[in-house]
Design a protein around this motif. Structure first.
Motif, mmCIF file in Angstrom:
data_model
loop_
_atom_site.group_PDB
_atom_site.id
_atom_site.type_symbol
_atom_site.label_atom_id
_atom_site.label_comp_id
_atom_site.label_asym_id
_atom_site.label_seq_id
_atom_site.Cartn_x
_atom_site.Cartn_y
_atom_site.Cartn_z
ATOM 1 N N LEU A 154 0.831 -1.213 0.000
ATOM 2 C CA LEU A 154 0.000 0.000 0.000
ATOM 3 C C LEU A 154 0.861 1.257 0.000
ATOM 4 O O LEU A 154 0.547 2.230 -0.700
ATOM 5 C CB LEU A 154 -0.933 0.011 1.209
ATOM 6 N N LYS A 155 1.939 1.262 0.791
ATOM 7 C CA LYS A 155 2.847 2.414 0.809
ATOM 8 C C LYS A 155 3.439 2.648 -0.573
ATOM 9 O O LYS A 155 3.521 3.782 -1.041
ATOM 10 C CB LYS A 155 3.988 2.191 1.797
ATOM 11 N N CYS A 156 3.856 1.575 -1.199
ATOM 12 C CA CYS A 156 4.464 1.664 -2.526
ATOM 13 C C CYS A 156 3.457 2.189 -3.545
ATOM 14 O O CYS A 156 3.748 3.110 -4.311
ATOM 15 C CB CYS A 156 5.002 0.294 -2.938
ATOM 16 N N ILE A 157 2.260 1.622 -3.558
ATOM 17 C CA ILE A 157 1.221 2.050 -4.499
ATOM 18 C C ILE A 157 0.857 3.515 -4.249
ATOM 19 O O ILE A 157 0.740 4.306 -5.189
ATOM 20 C CB ILE A 157 -0.030 1.149 -4.401
ATOM 21 N N TYR A 158 0.707 3.890 -2.991
ATOM 22 C CA TYR A 158 0.370 5.269 -2.637
ATOM 23 C C TYR A 158 1.441 6.225 -3.155
ATOM 24 O O TYR A 158 1.134 7.244 -3.779
ATOM 25 C CB TYR A 158 0.204 5.406 -1.119
ATOM 26 N N SER A 159 2.706 5.866 -2.925
ATOM 27 C CA SER A 159 3.816 6.704 -3.379
ATOM 28 C C SER A 159 3.864 6.786 -4.905
ATOM 29 O O SER A 159 4.087 7.856 -5.468
ATOM 30 C CB SER A 159 5.139 6.137 -2.851
ATOM 31 N N MET A 160 3.639 5.655 -5.571
ATOM 32 C CA MET A 160 3.655 5.642 -7.037
ATOM 33 C C MET A 160 2.563 6.545 -7.604
ATOM 34 O O MET A 160 2.811 7.310 -8.535
ATOM 35 C CB MET A 160 3.464 4.205 -7.546
ATOM 36 N N VAL A 161 1.371 6.466 -7.037
ATOM 37 C CA VAL A 161 0.251 7.271 -7.536
ATOM 38 C C VAL A 161 0.477 8.750 -7.239
ATOM 39 O O VAL A 161 0.254 9.605 -8.100
ATOM 40 C CB VAL A 161 -1.091 6.769 -6.953
ATOM 41 N N ARG A 162 0.934 9.066 -6.038
ATOM 42 C CA ARG A 162 1.180 10.474 -5.678
ATOM 43 C C ARG A 162 2.269 11.104 -6.542
ATOM 44 O O ARG A 162 2.207 12.281 -6.856
ATOM 45 C CB ARG A 162 1.579 10.592 -4.201
ATOM 46 N N ASN A 163 3.288 10.292 -6.919
ATOM 47 C CA ASN A 163 4.411 10.801 -7.713
ATOM 48 C C ASN A 163 4.285 10.469 -9.199
ATOM 49 O O ASN A 163 5.196 10.773 -9.965
ATOM 50 C CB ASN A 163 5.727 10.248 -7.167
ATOM 51 N N ASN A 164 3.189 9.820 -9.588
ATOM 52 C CA ASN A 164 2.949 9.403 -10.969
ATOM 53 C C ASN A 164 4.178 8.686 -11.545
ATOM 54 O O ASN A 164 4.697 9.044 -12.596
ATOM 55 C CB ASN A 164 2.567 10.603 -11.836
ATOM 56 N N ALA A 165 4.638 7.658 -10.818
ATOM 57 C CA ALA A 165 5.836 6.905 -11.213
ATOM 58 C C ALA A 165 5.511 5.422 -11.310
ATOM 59 O O ALA A 165 4.843 4.872 -10.438
ATOM 60 C CB ALA A 165 6.943 7.123 -10.193
ATOM 61 N N LYS A 166 6.004 4.786 -12.369
ATOM 62 C CA LYS A 166 5.822 3.343 -12.516
ATOM 63 C C LYS A 166 6.762 2.608 -11.577
ATOM 64 O O LYS A 166 7.762 3.158 -11.105
ATOM 65 C CB LYS A 166 6.099 2.917 -13.959
ATOM 66 N N TYR A 167 6.447 1.338 -11.336
ATOM 67 C CA TYR A 167 7.263 0.506 -10.461
ATOM 68 C C TYR A 167 8.629 0.264 -11.086
ATOM 69 O O TYR A 167 8.738 -0.008 -12.274
ATOM 70 C CB TYR A 167 6.569 -0.834 -10.204
ATOM 71 N N ASP A 168 9.655 0.359 -10.263
ATOM 72 C CA ASP A 168 11.024 0.097 -10.712
ATOM 73 C C ASP A 168 11.715 -0.700 -9.614
ATOM 74 O O ASP A 168 11.931 -0.194 -8.519
ATOM 75 C CB ASP A 168 11.746 1.415 -10.969
ATOM 76 N N TYR A 169 12.070 -1.959 -9.906
ATOM 77 C CA TYR A 169 12.706 -2.826 -8.910
ATOM 78 C C TYR A 169 14.017 -2.241 -8.402
ATOM 79 O O TYR A 169 14.354 -2.402 -7.242
ATOM 80 C CB TYR A 169 12.946 -4.220 -9.497
ATOM 81 N N SER A 170 14.751 -1.561 -9.255
ATOM 82 C CA SER A 170 16.045 -1.016 -8.846
ATOM 83 C C SER A 170 15.888 0.145 -7.863
ATOM 84 O O SER A 170 16.809 0.483 -7.138
ATOM 85 C CB SER A 170 16.857 -0.563 -10.052
ATOM 86 N N HIS A 171 14.707 0.761 -7.830
ATOM 87 C CA HIS A 171 14.446 1.866 -6.899
ATOM 88 C C HIS A 171 13.658 1.332 -5.725
ATOM 89 O O HIS A 171 12.441 1.251 -5.735
ATOM 90 C CB HIS A 171 13.644 2.972 -7.595
ATOM 91 N N LYS A 172 14.376 0.912 -4.695
ATOM 92 C CA LYS A 172 13.726 0.337 -3.528
ATOM 93 C C LYS A 172 13.261 1.453 -2.606
ATOM 94 O O LYS A 172 14.048 2.233 -2.122
ATOM 95 C CB LYS A 172 14.688 -0.612 -2.798
ATOM 96 N N VAL A 173 11.975 1.499 -2.393
ATOM 97 C CA VAL A 173 11.382 2.522 -1.551
ATOM 98 C C VAL A 173 11.710 2.221 -0.095
ATOM 99 O O VAL A 173 11.586 1.096 0.364
ATOM 100 C CB VAL A 173 9.849 2.565 -1.750
ATOM 101 N N SER A 174 12.160 3.221 0.635
ATOM 102 C CA SER A 174 12.475 3.036 2.049
ATOM 103 C C SER A 174 11.191 2.899 2.839
ATOM 104 O O SER A 174 10.355 3.800 2.829
ATOM 105 C CB SER A 174 13.265 4.238 2.556
ATOM 106 N N MET A 175 11.050 1.749 3.511
ATOM 107 C CA MET A 175 9.821 1.496 4.269
ATOM 108 C C MET A 175 10.192 0.803 5.571
ATOM 109 O O MET A 175 10.984 -0.110 5.586
ATOM 110 C CB MET A 175 8.886 0.584 3.474
ATOM 111 N N ASP A 176 9.569 1.212 6.658
ATOM 112 C CA ASP A 176 9.841 0.571 7.941
ATOM 113 C C ASP A 176 8.783 -0.468 8.247
ATOM 114 O O ASP A 176 7.725 -0.495 7.656
ATOM 115 C CB ASP A 176 9.915 1.615 9.056
ATOM 116 N N HIS A 177 9.089 -1.364 9.179
ATOM 117 C CA HIS A 177 8.143 -2.427 9.575
ATOM 118 C C HIS A 177 7.111 -1.875 10.514
ATOM 119 O O HIS A 177 7.353 -1.266 11.459
ATOM 120 C CB HIS A 177 8.840 -3.575 10.290
#
Length: 158
Positions: free
Chosen positions: A135-158
């Protein structure tokens, strides 16, 4: 074509109009039907001011119980959208099943970290953590209008 396939085709056609559809479809193991179902259940994702509100809407925010010296176990709230939660659960389960064929940093780091801890967590805990990160990843992608990129690992905490 059966009724189920006809409805699926209509959902996909309507969802393709939205910019979120292309972004969701860029994530490994999210197909057209999953993307359309997710969009249908969540609606306009940018209406949420932060990803925690999306978690609460889906119902995977953490409920903690504390009373005096007693601290109960953490549980997910489950007050949100049960259909949206189910769609997200199936997306994550599919990602876990396909992680060798289609690498995904959400599953890679979450499942690995939860299984290698001194006291390995249960599968459901790891899946909920993956759902949270997804959900964090999808939210960030939509807010920034960016497609998924495996090489760009989004910083996320547990």
């Amino acid at each position: 074509m059966g009724e189920k396939e006809n409805i699926s085709a209509q959902m996909i056609t309507k969802a393709k109009i939205l910019s979120e559809f292309e972004l969701l479809a860029s994530i490994p193991d999210i197909g057209e039907i999953s993307a359309a179902l997710f969009i249908g259940e969540i609606g306009d994702l940018p209406r949420f001011s932060e990803h925690k509100k999306v978690n609460a809407f889906i119902g995977i925010d953490i409920r903690r119980y504390h009373s005096g010296k007693y601290a109960g176990h953490d549980h997910i709230n489950k007050r949100g959208n049960p259909k949206g939660r189910k769609v997200l659960y199936f997306i994550v389960r599919n990602m876990i099943r396909q992680q060798k064929a289609a690498p995904n940093h959400i599953v890679d780091c979450t499942i690995t970290s939860f299984k290698k801890q001194p006291h390995p967590k249960k599968d459901k805990v790891a899946i909920i953590a993956c759902m949270n990160k997804q959900l964090k990843c999808i939210y960030s992608m939509v807010r920034n209008n960016a497609k998924y990129d495996y090489s760009h690992k989004v910083s996320m905490d547990h």
